[in-house]
Design an enzyme around this catalytic site. Structure first.
Site, PDB file in Angstrom:
ATOM      1  CG  ASP A 115       5.299 -38.567 -32.603  1.00  0.00           C
ATOM      2  OD1 ASP A 115       4.848 -37.585 -33.202  1.00  0.00           O
ATOM      3  OD2 ASP A 115       4.829 -38.982 -31.524  1.00  0.00           O
ATOM      4  CG  ASN A 116       2.817 -39.655 -34.753  1.00  0.00           C
ATOM      5  OD1 ASN A 116       3.690 -39.050 -35.371  1.00  0.00           O
ATOM      6  ND2 ASN A 116       1.970 -39.017 -33.954  1.00  0.00           N
ATOM      7  CG  ASP A 124       7.196 -36.542 -35.822  1.00  0.00           C
ATOM      8  OD1 ASP A 124       7.234 -35.342 -35.478  1.00  0.00           O
ATOM      9  OD2 ASP A 124       6.146 -37.207 -35.844  1.00  0.00           O
ATOM     10  CD  GLU A 129       0.702 -34.650 -32.274  1.00  0.00           C
ATOM     11  OE1 GLU A 129       1.067 -35.557 -31.508  1.00  0.00           O
ATOM     12  OE2 GLU A 129       0.885 -34.714 -33.493  1.00  0.00           O
ATOM     13  CE  LYS A 175       3.122 -40.566 -38.525  1.00  0.00           C
ATOM     14  NZ  LYS A 175       4.328 -39.801 -38.089  1.00  0.00           N
TER      15      LYS A 175
HETATM   16  C1  LIG Z   1      -1.808 -35.381 -41.118  1.00  0.00           C
HETATM   17  O1  LIG Z   1      -2.320 -36.236 -40.103  1.00  0.00           O
HETATM   18  C2  LIG Z   1      -2.514 -35.548 -38.877  1.00  0.00           C
HETATM   19  C3  LIG Z   1      -2.993 -36.510 -37.842  1.00  0.00           C
HETATM   20  C4  LIG Z   1      -4.375 -36.688 -37.709  1.00  0.00           C
HETATM   21  C5  LIG Z   1      -4.883 -37.519 -36.703  1.00  0.00           C
HETATM   22  C6  LIG Z   1      -4.021 -38.187 -35.842  1.00  0.00           C
HETATM   23  C7  LIG Z   1      -2.643 -38.021 -35.974  1.00  0.00           C
HETATM   24  C8  LIG Z   1      -2.123 -37.195 -36.980  1.00  0.00           C
HETATM   25  C9  LIG Z   1      -0.628 -37.058 -37.059  1.00  0.00           C
HETATM   26  C10 LIG Z   1       0.074 -36.811 -35.878  1.00  0.00           C
HETATM   27  C11 LIG Z   1       1.459 -36.682 -35.917  1.00  0.00           C
HETATM   28  O2  LIG Z   1       2.188 -36.440 -34.782  1.00  0.00           O
HETATM   29  C12 LIG Z   1       2.163 -36.794 -37.119  1.00  0.00           C
HETATM   30  N1  LIG Z   1       3.542 -36.680 -37.121  1.00  0.00           N
HETATM   31  C13 LIG Z   1       4.194 -36.749 -38.316  1.00  0.00           C
HETATM   32  N2  LIG Z   1       3.598 -36.948 -39.497  1.00  0.00           N
HETATM   33  C14 LIG Z   1       2.245 -37.121 -39.547  1.00  0.00           C
HETATM   34  O3  LIG Z   1       1.693 -37.315 -40.652  1.00  0.00           O
HETATM   35  C15 LIG Z   1       1.455 -37.036 -38.315  1.00  0.00           C
HETATM   36  C16 LIG Z   1       0.057 -37.177 -38.282  1.00  0.00           C
HETATM   37 MG   LIG Z   2       4.302 -36.912 -35.048  1.00  0.00          MG
END
Ligand SMILES: COCc1ccccc1-c1cc(O)c2[nH]cnc(=O)c2c1
Ligand SMILES: [Mg+2]
Length: 214
Positions: free
Chosen positions: A169-170, A141, A199, A144
């Site tokens: 995740d993601n 997590d 989330e 990426k």
């Molecule tokens: C900094 O970007 C935030 C964001 C922006 C838009 C969509 C998704 C995310 C996102 C969502 C997550 O669960 C994440 N988990 C771990 N490292 C991440 O960078 C991360 C980014």
């Molecule tokens: Mg994440």
């Protein structure tokens, strides 16, 4: 700058969670991030899938890549047996400082060790540093672009055993195309995609569960 998002999350948890009650810490972070300001915690929808995978795996040793504020660290830690151990790696020292306080507030210090630094540097040291025999569960997590190189490193350092579970995740948003391409086409893994939501939002995202076959 006076405060940061992680500091505001910690302040809310200190005000609304019950010390020693990990569940109340998880609920407080979800309440804050769904009502006040979005933050990149795995959240409650994907969190329920994470819970199920952790419970089914019932791991003795867990590695988390990407701690941020410690939401998933606490979410996983609350389900572990007392003798189980979770190592979480965070490269941002400011985030690590906040996460340590949130983990302590949840009463999970005895099961959780936080390492501050780059996963690529720290993974090769895990074997000897923590007398880590092998890992039963890895939660990816963090950034990426590191999912694939770190997975290759875990393979090469002999930290995976037959049956080790990787949960990422993601894999849809922001997306991890290289990692998915590798893991889904490798005969050394059996993968399954769990669709969910990003989330606190209505955007599609999901978790990829991959079992290492040795
Ligand atoms: C900094 O970007 C935030 C964001 C922006 C838009 C969509 C998704 C995310 C996102 C969502 C997550 O669960 C994440 N988990 C771990 N490292 C991440 O960078 C991360 C980014
Ligand atoms: Mg994440």
């Amino acid at each position: 700058t006076r405060t940061s998002k992680p500091k505001r999350i910690l302040a809310y948890v200190e005000k609304h969670a019950v010390p020693g009650d990990a569940e109340s810490v998880v609920n407080a972070i979800d309440a804050y991030c769904s009502r006040v300001e979005w933050a990149m915690n795995v959240g409650s929808d994907k969190g329920k899938i994470l819970d199920r995978v952790v419970s089914e795996t019932d791991p003795d040793t867990v590695l988390e890549l990407g701690t941020y504020c410690g939401y998933s660290t606490v979410r996983i830690g609350r389900l572990l047996r007392p003798e189980a151990r979770l190592v979480t790696i965070e490269m941002n020292p400011d985030n690590a400082k906040i996460a340590k306080q949130i983990i302590a507030l949840a009463g999970l210090n005895s099961k959780i060790e936080m390492l501050v630094g780059s996963s690529s540097d720290l993974i090769p040291q895990l074997k000897k540093k923590l007398d880590m025999k092998t890992l039963d569960l890895v939660f990816l997590d963090h950034w990426k672009i590191f999912y694939l190189p770190d997975t290759r490193c875990l393979e090469e350092t002999g930290l995976l055993h037959k049956g080790t579970v990787l949960l990422a995740d993601n894999v849809v948003c922001p997306g991890t195309p290289e990692y998915l391409k590798y893991i889904r086409n490798s005969s050394r893994y059996r993968s399954e995609y769990f669709p969910s939501r990003l989330e606190y939002l209505q955007v599609e995202d999901g978790l990829e569960k991959s079992v290492f076959l040795g």
